[in-house]
Design a protein around this motif. Structure first.
Motif, PDB file in Angstrom:
ATOM      1  N   ALA A 195       0.834  -1.189   0.000  1.00  0.00           N
ATOM      2  CA  ALA A 195       0.000   0.000   0.000  1.00  0.00           C
ATOM      3  C   ALA A 195       0.877   1.250   0.000  1.00  0.00           C
ATOM      4  N   ILE A 196       0.361   2.303  -0.624  1.00  0.00           N
ATOM      5  CA  ILE A 196       1.027   3.604  -0.646  1.00  0.00           C
ATOM      6  C   ILE A 196       0.361   4.477   0.406  1.00  0.00           C
ATOM      7  N   THR A 197       1.169   5.129   1.227  1.00  0.00           N
ATOM      8  CA  THR A 197       0.641   6.003   2.277  1.00  0.00           C
ATOM      9  C   THR A 197       1.113   7.431   2.030  1.00  0.00           C
ATOM     10  N   THR A 198       0.383   8.371   2.592  1.00  0.00           N
ATOM     11  CA  THR A 198       0.754   9.778   2.433  1.00  0.00           C
ATOM     12  C   THR A 198       1.732  10.185   3.532  1.00  0.00           C
ATOM     13  N   PRO A 199       2.847  10.818   3.180  1.00  0.00           N
ATOM     14  CA  PRO A 199       3.825  11.211   4.200  1.00  0.00           C
ATOM     15  C   PRO A 199       3.374  12.393   5.055  1.00  0.00           C
ATOM     16  N   TYR A 200       2.494  13.233   4.502  1.00  0.00           N
ATOM     17  CA  TYR A 200       2.024  14.410   5.222  1.00  0.00           C
ATOM     18  C   TYR A 200       0.498  14.412   5.266  1.00  0.00           C
ATOM     19  N   SER A 201      -0.054  15.254   6.111  1.00  0.00           N
ATOM     20  CA  SER A 201      -1.512  15.408   6.187  1.00  0.00           C
ATOM     21  C   SER A 201      -1.969  16.440   5.163  1.00  0.00           C
ATOM     22  N   ASP A 202      -3.023  16.135   4.445  1.00  0.00           N
ATOM     23  CA  ASP A 202      -3.685  17.105   3.568  1.00  0.00           C
ATOM     24  C   ASP A 202      -4.852  16.434   2.874  1.00  0.00           C
ATOM     25  N   GLN A 203      -4.978  16.583   1.538  1.00  0.00           N
ATOM     26  CA  GLN A 203      -6.157  16.034   0.887  1.00  0.00           C
ATOM     27  C   GLN A 203      -5.865  15.567  -0.530  1.00  0.00           C
TER      28      GLN A 203
END
Length: 358
Positions: free
Chosen positions: A192-200
């Motif tokens: 799975a690919i995850t987002t390194p930072y919070s956003d949208q």
């Protein structure tokens, strides 16, 4: 002592004589008269008690209070790029401006000013000069802290054991193309690919036409039609706005050569995703570490891998109604038209993301 015979005879003579003489002891007793009791005391009203005269309070003398100057607590910061230290907080050419190299440690007094679209911090160097520098190019902490915090690659694969190796690099000459991105080849299946930072999520497309041709992977080799997102296959675009990133996160990007200003965002596009695994939809709000998709082999791909591109553009970009995700990425974010031969090989707003994964 025992009574003697003489004593007994004497008593025998005296007692009868007294009776004969007619002595009567009780008749001779005279009764005693009790004295009269003293009269009961009489209590009258007590005179009022007179206390000491009241004391007039004295007015306290106002003593002058000398203010104690407390030196502000200085906060350590570390520059992440070549940074100008200016006498005044603005972008005008100023005499006395000093250029500080990356990894210069400064101390922030806590004073800040907003001017020319930047937040300016009043800082001082260990050598003595003081001035104003833009805050977005400084790490919140010492340079030693910055090295520890910013070291290592950007976390983007969910499985910590799914280490990746780079495939085609940015403008890789071996790829015989202007490759405006980098490829990830996982050694642990399709993580799975995850987002390194919070956003949208700004846009996403699971490429349903891809799975119509190849239900298992959506693989369409050597076909660059818009139906398959010009070969990108299933793809997703994530926005990381300057205003939503922490100073540390912006510093991480800056050290990798990706510079942002107020009102800008860095957009990350991932393609060749697995179309049969859920892909986060446009508008989804993300927390750091949120799963957004999985590595796949869709579109023009010769094996499971992830293709990543980044571009810097104004914040808040979204596809127009009916606009394909690939067109949104190329025409709006990157600002180049894939269909225009004169622009199709332009870099546009894309930036080299290699520094985040070295």
């Amino acid at each position: 002592m025992k009574p003697t015979l003489t004593t007994s005879i004497a008593l025998a003579i005296i007692l009868p004589s007294a009776v004969v003489a007619g002595c009567n002891f009780e008749a001779d007793l005279v009764p005693l008269e009790a004295p009269d009791a003293p009269p009961a005391p009489q209590f009258g009203e007590l005179p009022p008690v007179v206390g000491p005269p009241p004391v007039e309070p004295e007015e306290a003398e106002d003593l002058p209070i000398e203010p104690v100057e407390v030196a502000p607590e200085l906060q350590p910061l570390c520059t992440t790029v070549y940074l100008n230290l200016r006498p005044q907080p603005n972008l005008d050419d100023q005499e006395g401006t000093i250029t500080m190299p990356p990894w210069s440690e400064v101390a922030w007094s806590g004073e800040e000013v907003v001017a020319d679209g930047h937040i300016w911090y009043q800082v001082s160097t260990s050598a003595g000069p003081q001035g104003w520098a833009t805050s977005q190019y400084m790490f919140d902490g010492t340079c030693a802290d910055a090295v520890l915090a910013l070291d290592g690659v950007l976390p983007i694969l969910e499985n910590p054991n799914a280490h990746y190796e780079n495939g085609n690099q940015w403008l890789d000459p071996d790829a015989n193309t202007e490759h405006f991105g980098i490829d990830f080849i996982s050694n642990a299946g399709n993580p799975a690919i995850t987002t390194p930072y919070s956003d949208q999520i700004a846009a996403s497309d699971p490429c349903p036409r891809c799975t119509e041709v190849d239900p298992d992977e959506g693989n369409i080799p050597d076909d660059f039609d818009l139906d398959y997102n010009y070969g990108y296959g299933a793809m997703i675009v994530v926005e990381y706005a300057y205003s939503d990133l922490s100073r540390q996160e912006r510093s991480h990007l800056e050290i990798a050569g990706i510079l942002l200003s107020e009102g800008e965002s860095v957009y990350m596009m991932m393609s060749h995703l697995d179309p049969n695994v859920e892909i986060a939809e446009a508008g989804t709000i993300l927390e750091s570490g949120s799963k957004i998709a999985s590595i796949g082999n869709s579109g023009n791909s010769s094996g499971a891998h992830g293709h990543l591109e980044m571009a810097v553009a104004e914040s808040g970009l979204t596809p127009a109604e009916g606009e394909a995700t690939a067109d949104f990425w190329l025409d709006t974010v990157v600002e180049r038209s894939y269909r225009n031969p004169e622009q199709s090989r332009r870099q546009g707003n894309r930036v080299d993301p290699s520094g985040l994964f070295d």
